[in-house]
Design an enzyme around this catalytic site. Structure first.
Site, short mmCIF file in Angstrom:
data_model
loop_
_atom_site.label_atom_id
_atom_site.label_comp_id
_atom_site.label_asym_id
_atom_site.label_seq_id
_atom_site.Cartn_x
_atom_site.Cartn_y
_atom_site.Cartn_z
N ASP A 98 1.33 -1.29 0.27
CA ASP A 98 0.17 0.19 -0.30
C ASP A 98 1.08 0.92 0.29
O ASP A 98 1.69 1.44 0.45
CB ASP A 98 -1.41 -0.23 0.82
CG ASP A 98 -2.36 0.76 1.45
OD1 ASP A 98 -2.39 2.32 0.78
OD2 ASP A 98 -3.76 0.36 1.22
N ASP A 207 -3.05 4.48 -2.30
CA ASP A 207 -4.13 5.69 -1.29
C ASP A 207 -4.52 7.05 -1.93
O ASP A 207 -3.51 7.58 -1.77
CB ASP A 207 -3.05 5.67 0.10
CG ASP A 207 -4.28 6.38 0.81
OD1 ASP A 207 -5.13 5.00 1.29
OD2 ASP A 207 -3.90 7.10 1.72
N GLU A 267 -6.59 4.25 -6.03
CA GLU A 267 -7.78 4.94 -4.83
C GLU A 267 -7.54 6.25 -5.62
O GLU A 267 -7.33 6.87 -5.49
CB GLU A 267 -7.70 4.80 -3.38
CG GLU A 267 -8.82 4.65 -2.94
CD GLU A 267 -8.82 5.00 -1.29
OE1 GLU A 267 -10.18 4.70 -0.47
OE2 GLU A 267 -8.28 6.04 -0.50
N HIS A 343 -11.52 -2.13 3.92
CA HIS A 343 -11.09 -1.46 5.41
C HIS A 343 -11.90 -0.07 5.74
O HIS A 343 -11.87 -0.07 7.08
CB HIS A 343 -10.05 -1.46 5.48
CG HIS A 343 -9.24 -0.86 4.99
ND1 HIS A 343 -8.66 -1.05 3.30
CD2 HIS A 343 -8.75 0.84 5.07
CE1 HIS A 343 -8.34 0.81 3.19
NE2 HIS A 343 -8.21 1.56 4.14
N ASP A 344 -12.25 0.30 4.66
CA ASP A 344 -13.24 1.57 4.86
C ASP A 344 -14.99 1.87 5.18
O ASP A 344 -15.85 2.67 5.57
CB ASP A 344 -12.52 3.12 4.31
CG ASP A 344 -11.65 2.94 4.28
OD1 ASP A 344 -10.76 3.14 5.00
OD2 ASP A 344 -10.84 3.17 3.34
C1 GLC Z 1 -7.60 6.12 2.34
C2 GLC Z 1 -7.83 5.09 3.06
C3 GLC Z 1 -7.60 5.35 4.26
C4 GLC Z 1 -7.08 6.13 4.83
C5 GLC Z 1 -7.57 7.60 3.62
C6 GLC Z 1 -6.00 8.79 4.92
O1 GLC Z 1 -9.61 6.22 1.88
O2 GLC Z 1 -8.00 3.89 2.86
O3 GLC Z 1 -8.58 4.05 5.18
O4 GLC Z 1 -7.55 7.25 6.43
O5 GLC Z 1 -6.76 6.93 2.30
O6 GLC Z 1 -4.70 8.15 4.06
#
Ligand code: GLC
Ligand code: CA
Length: 558
Positions: A98, A207, A267, A343-344
């Site tokens: 990641d 991310d 993402e 995980h979110d």
């Molecule tokens: C992404 C991650 C999340 C995190 C955010 C900031 O959305 O999936 O868990 O809090 O980025 O890094």
């Protein structure tokens, strides 16, 4: 190995703190992951993506990195990564890391240097601005009205009383945003990426990678929060797919990704315009292998409200987004990622089906049948393969249906104390859900019933079928089937070059539905369903009775 081997790969996301603890501190670790590699191979996994395990004060569970080249001791050592990569390699599997480079931790040496003085050589590595003035109490006002992304009552800017300037911290004050305008920052990111690629990882999940380029005018956000009464507002339009994002990503591709043939999944929240998405995921000249598009998991999103908004929704509301992206990528040579958990987000069986004891199993299998037959690269989230559900309402103060904690409870390995996640006398960092006693990997992998599969076995069979007929399920053309009965039945065809055409019919309602098959769909025979192990005994034309959460897979007559 072909350059696009990863398209048909099964990617499994590990949330490392909750996967498997081996040294008795109640926190999952790398030796724990290594001990489960055979388990994952057996499920059908090809690539492990592990959420961040680098040195971090854990202000945001590792999404705040203090050293890009060091594994946090709570997880293990850099040598553990070498062992993991080697163990994976033996089994023809790979590791994906990641990469969190929109921001660092405030404890990263770069930031410590940057905040130390206005004349620090690293000052320009982060985004520093003078106050916009002061309020009636004489307190400094932030440079603009942007709110934080993880707590929208707060300003996205954090004040440093020493230098009397603010730094941008879109997520939390412990996560200062890097300044990608500074060439040295980009070079340092490239260097960190090469470090793990040189160790044999196959690529990165990136991310919030579409937030890296901010509009340099830093304009105020539209006033939307709390009916306009709030102090701070979402400034997303000024930093989502910002002015230089494509340029920065093309540079990453040229400098790092292309030479290593790395696999990437970006993402990218808040983007749903196909023209924009295609710039990134076009399979000829796109910047990344694929991205996460959040239309489906954001189905209950309400503009101007935070991430916990809960608009009531119907199946049809999110199905239309699945259809849209399946078609867009097919018609325009893009590439999808297929996922509904991470995980979110809450657990999929709780959110899209019914997680009661009566229906959980059918719902989890229904979602597995859908995902294993959609085109793109599939992602399975830790626990999804055994149908883990949300935490109960009364529990640990989690009142909210969309709390991120639902997806973060420790894995249920077996029926021993703490579900085998850690030793029986150890206190896990987060409580294990009580239903581990009957609902666990051990029970589900060893289930031995003549007429039905466990959820885990259903996933295993589905993933293996997906690979056996990758021409249709991974690479094939998706065609919608008219759904005369309204919103609850999602039906489609998958057309393969070798294996022919398949019909998938999914009843997302908790009621029996009489589904009239459209006359242009011809079924030769049903081959699988989620109510029994063998072939479903259903009519192949006319009206088909579907039980609650029933799903069918059939072969189409040409
Ligand atoms: C992404 C991650 C999340 C995190 C955010 C900031 O959305 O999936 O868990 O809090 O980025 O890094
Ligand atoms: Ca541990």
């Amino acid at each position: 190995m072909s350059d696009t081997w990863w398209k048909a790969a099964v990617i499994y996301q590990i949330y490392p703190s909750s996967f498997k603890d081996t040294n008795g501190d109640g926190w999952g670790d790398l030796p724990g992951i290594i001990s489960k590699v055979d388990y994952l191979k057996n499920l059908g996994v090809d690539i492990l993506w592990i959420s961040p395990i680098y040195k971090s004060p854990q202000a945001d569970m590792g999404y705040d990195i203090a050293d890009y080249k060091l594994i946090d001791p709570i997880y293990g050592t850099n040598e553990d990564i070498d062992v993991l990569v080697a163990e994976l390699k033996k089994r023809d599997m790979k590791l994906m890391m990641d990469l969190v480079v929109n921001h660092t931790s405030n404890e990263h040496a770069w930031f410590v240097d940057s905040i130390s003085s206005k004349s620090s050589p690293k000052r320009s590595w982060y985004i520093w601005k003078d106050p916009a003035g002061s309020d009636s109490n004489g307190d400094p006002l932030p440079p603009n009205n942007w709110c934080q992304l993880l707590g929208d009552a707060n300003s996205a800017w954090t004040y440093d009383p020493e230098s009397k300037q603010f730094y941008l911290s879109l997520f939390t004050p412990e996560q200062p945003d890097l300044n990608w305008e500074t060439p040295e920052v980009r070079a340092a990111v490239h260097d960190a990426m090469r470090f793990w690629l040189d160790k044999g990882v196959c690529g990165y999940r990136m991310d919030v990678i579409n937030l890296i380029s901010k509009d340099q005018r830093f304009p105020d956000a539209p006033v939307t929060n709390d009916g306009g009464k709030a102090k701070y507002h979402p400034g997303s339009k000024w930093y989502t797919n910002g002015p230089r994002m494509h340029e920065f990503l093309r540079e990453v591709k040229r400098e790092v990704l292309a030479p290593y043939k790395a696999v990437t999944v970006g993402e990218m929240p808040g983007v749903s315009d196909p023209d924009e998405v295609l710039k990134t995921v076009h399979q000829g000249d796109g910047e990344l292998s694929m991205i996460f598009i959040f239309d489906v998991v954001d189905v209950d999103f309400v503009p101007g409200e935070g991430r916990l908004a809960l608009r009531p929704f119907k199946t049809g509301d999110w199905v239309k987004d699945v259809v849209k992206w399946q078609r867009v990528m097919w018609e325009r040579d893009g590439w999808n990622s297929v996922f509904i958990e991470n995980h979110d987000n809450p657990r999929s069986v709780s959110r899209y089906c019914d997680d009661s004891d009566e229906w959980r199993e059918k719902g989890a299998k229904l979602l597995a049948l859908m995902q294993t037959t959609l085109s793109g690269t599939i992602f399975v989230y830790q626990g999804e393969e055994i149908g883990v559900r949300n935490m109960p309402k009364y529990w640990d103060g989690v009142l909210d249906k969309k709390a991120r904690d639902h997806a973060r409870t420790p894995m249920h390995w077996d029926g021993s104390p703490h579900g085998g996640f850690c030793g029986k006398d150890v206190k896990p960092w987060m409580r294990v859900m009580d239903d581990y006693v009957t609902f666990n990997v051990d029970v589900q992998t060893n289930s031995n019933s003549d007429d039905d599969l466990s959820i885990w076995q259903y996933w295993q069979r589905g993933l293996s079928n997906r690979k056996a007929h990758a021409d249709a399920f991974v690479h094939g053309e998706f065609q919608s089937v008219d759904n005369a009965e309204g919103d609850d039945v999602f039906a489609y065809l998958k057309v393969g070059k070798e294996s022919g055409t398949w019909v998938i019919v999914l009843n997302f309602s908790g009621d029996e539905v009489q589904w009239r098959m459209p006359s242009n769909v011809k079924v030769q025979g049903w081959v699988a369903g989620n109510y029994l192990k063998g072939k479903p005994d259903k009519p192949t034309e006319g009206t088909i009775g579907l039980r609650p959460f029933e799903g069918l897979l059939g072969r189409s007559a040409a």
